[in-house]
Design an enzyme around this catalytic site. Structure first.
Site, PDB file in Angstrom:
ATOM      1  N   CYS A 115      28.710  49.554  47.923  1.00 53.27           N
ATOM      2  CA  CYS A 115      29.700  49.690  46.849  1.00 53.27           C
ATOM      3  C   CYS A 115      29.882  51.121  46.363  1.00 53.27           C
ATOM      4  O   CYS A 115      30.841  51.413  45.652  1.00 53.27           O
ATOM      5  CB  CYS A 115      29.337  48.785  45.685  1.00 53.27           C
ATOM      6  SG  CYS A 115      29.425  47.046  46.145  1.00 53.27           S
ATOM      7  N   HIS A 255      33.075  51.266  39.432  1.00 55.15           N
ATOM      8  CA  HIS A 255      33.015  50.212  40.443  1.00 55.15           C
ATOM      9  C   HIS A 255      33.042  48.854  39.732  1.00 55.15           C
ATOM     10  O   HIS A 255      32.453  48.693  38.664  1.00 55.15           O
ATOM     11  CB  HIS A 255      31.740  50.363  41.276  1.00 55.15           C
ATOM     12  CG  HIS A 255      31.497  49.189  42.172  1.00 55.15           C
ATOM     13  ND1 HIS A 255      32.417  48.779  43.100  1.00 55.15           N
ATOM     14  CD2 HIS A 255      30.447  48.320  42.249  1.00 55.15           C
ATOM     15  CE1 HIS A 255      31.943  47.705  43.724  1.00 55.15           C
ATOM     16  NE2 HIS A 255      30.755  47.405  43.230  1.00 55.15           N
ATOM     17  N   ASN A 285      35.163  41.819  43.223  1.00 52.17           N
ATOM     18  CA  ASN A 285      34.457  43.002  43.730  1.00 52.17           C
ATOM     19  C   ASN A 285      34.896  43.246  45.176  1.00 52.17           C
ATOM     20  O   ASN A 285      34.486  42.526  46.085  1.00 52.17           O
ATOM     21  CB  ASN A 285      32.943  42.750  43.655  1.00 52.17           C
ATOM     22  CG  ASN A 285      32.129  43.948  44.124  1.00 52.17           C
ATOM     23  OD1 ASN A 285      32.667  44.898  44.690  1.00 52.17           O
ATOM     24  ND2 ASN A 285      30.830  43.883  43.897  1.00 52.17           N
TER      25      ASN A 285
END
Ligand code: UT7
Length: 328
Positions: A115, A255, A285
């Site tokens: 990520c 994020h 996500n």
């Protein structure tokens, strides 16, 4: 001599049209809309069609970027493709994308940092620009997370979605672009978030497929604790060492793993919620896609000179923050 910085001069994104809602997931696993929204902030996510790969989303995103910026693919010098779901183990998706868009003068490679991949890629790309040798660097962040998600595991299937964003980096002489970065890894964290099989230590076999080891494995609570601390620490640190107050920060671009992690980071920085970009509610996500997709969605609200703090935490563990001055 005037210092060269790497400015983002264009941004674009692509998400597939198919929507997977919390209600849809209620039919697959023992979960419910209320739990997903209150624990993560997610209402729906996008799913790429079978037979398509991450480079297909990247193709749409970069094609649009080239049109927007009014340049040819042959002008691109370098493609940094940040992903954990490349089309294939090899060749790199950067090669596949270069072929699809016709970037015949570029070299490229994939960057794997889960990520945090996009901010690692942004720092990497910016260094190539700063060298003075490379003039147009494409940094792509995208994932087809649905290709590695077990839709019978409620711990993970509610979280992730598919999507891809990209930015163009070009030299800037006014100090815009990437100003500072703090990037970190801690491989001890690998036990808590990983894909067990499919790599060299455990290649694909009937056993690994039967054991469902080709999917994301996550110990959510442990990752959560490290993520809250990791993202907030580096975001506060990068503000401090650049003498930025909360008022100086125009936008936090975090994020999108969990709305609670985002809130904790904003609180620690003292940044008001109105200055935090959030797309987790509609995209979930998207791993490497979250930050460039945010920039794409917020582009019309950004002004030249705006101070942005980009922050991420992900598998590895990997984490970091970038201080970026918006260039247009
Ligand atoms: O982006 C890369 C980095 N990743 C992250 O930053 C993710 C960090 N972790 C998280 O965001 C959170 O830990 C999750 C969203 C993954 C999970 O939320 P949580 O508040 O930590 O829940 P939990 O894992 O502690 O589970 C609490 C309860 C458990 O039930 P019991 O044992 O209390 O009866 C789970 O079984 O919630 C249950 N649960 C669910 N219930 C309904 C877990 N998943 C679900 C679900 N629906 N989808």
């Amino acid at each position: 001599m005037t210092k060269i910085t790497a400015a983002i001069t264009c941004v674009n994104g692509y998400v597939p049209p198919k929507i997977l809602t919390n209600k849809d997931l209620e039919k697959l696993v023992d979960t419910n809309d209320e739990w997903i929204i209150s624990r993560t902030g997610i209402k729906e996510r996008r799913i790429l069609a079978d037979g398509l790969g991450t480079s297909d989303m990247a193709f749409e995103a970069t094609k649009g970027l080239l049109e927007k910026r009014g340049i040819l693919a042959t002008e691109i010098d370098l493609i940094v493709f940040c992903t954990v779901t490349p089309d294939m183990v090899f060749p790199a998706s950067a090669c596949i994308l270069a072929d699809k868009i016709g970037a015949t003068n570029a070299f490229g490679f994939d960057l794997s940092a889960a990520c945090s991949g996009f901010i690692f890629g942004l720092e990497t790309g910016s260094r190539f620009i700063q060298s003075g040798v490379y003039k147009k660097v494409l940094v792509v962040g995208g994932d087809k997370m649905s290709s590695i998600i077990d839709y019978s595991d409620r711990n993970t299937c509610v979280i992730f979605g598919d999507g891809c964003g990209c930015v163009l980096l070009e030299p800037d002489m006014e100090g815009n672009g990437v100003v500072d970065s703090i990037l970190k890894v801690d491989g001890n964290g690998r036990h808590f978030l990983h894909q067990k099989a499919g790599g060299s230590i455990k290649p694909a076999s009937h056993e690994t497929v039967d054991a469902r080891e080709h999917f994301v494995y996550q110990e959510g609570q442990t990752v959560y604790k490290f993520a809250v601390k990791g993202m907030a620490d580096v975001s506060a640190e990068i503000m401090e060492r650049n003498n930025l107050t909360a008022d100086d920060v125009a936008w936090l671009v975090p994020h999108q793993a969990n709305l609670r992690i985002i809130d904790a980071t904003a609180n620690r920085m003292g940044v008001d919620k109105s200055k935090v970009m959030i797309n987790i509610d509609h995209f979930g996500n998207t791993t490497n896609g979250t930050i460039p997709l945010l920039l794409w969605e917020w582009e019309s609200q950004l002004k030249k000179g705006d101070n942005l703090i980009l922050a991420a935490f992900g598998g590895g563990f990997t984490w970091g923050a970038i201080y970026l001055k918006w260039a247009y």
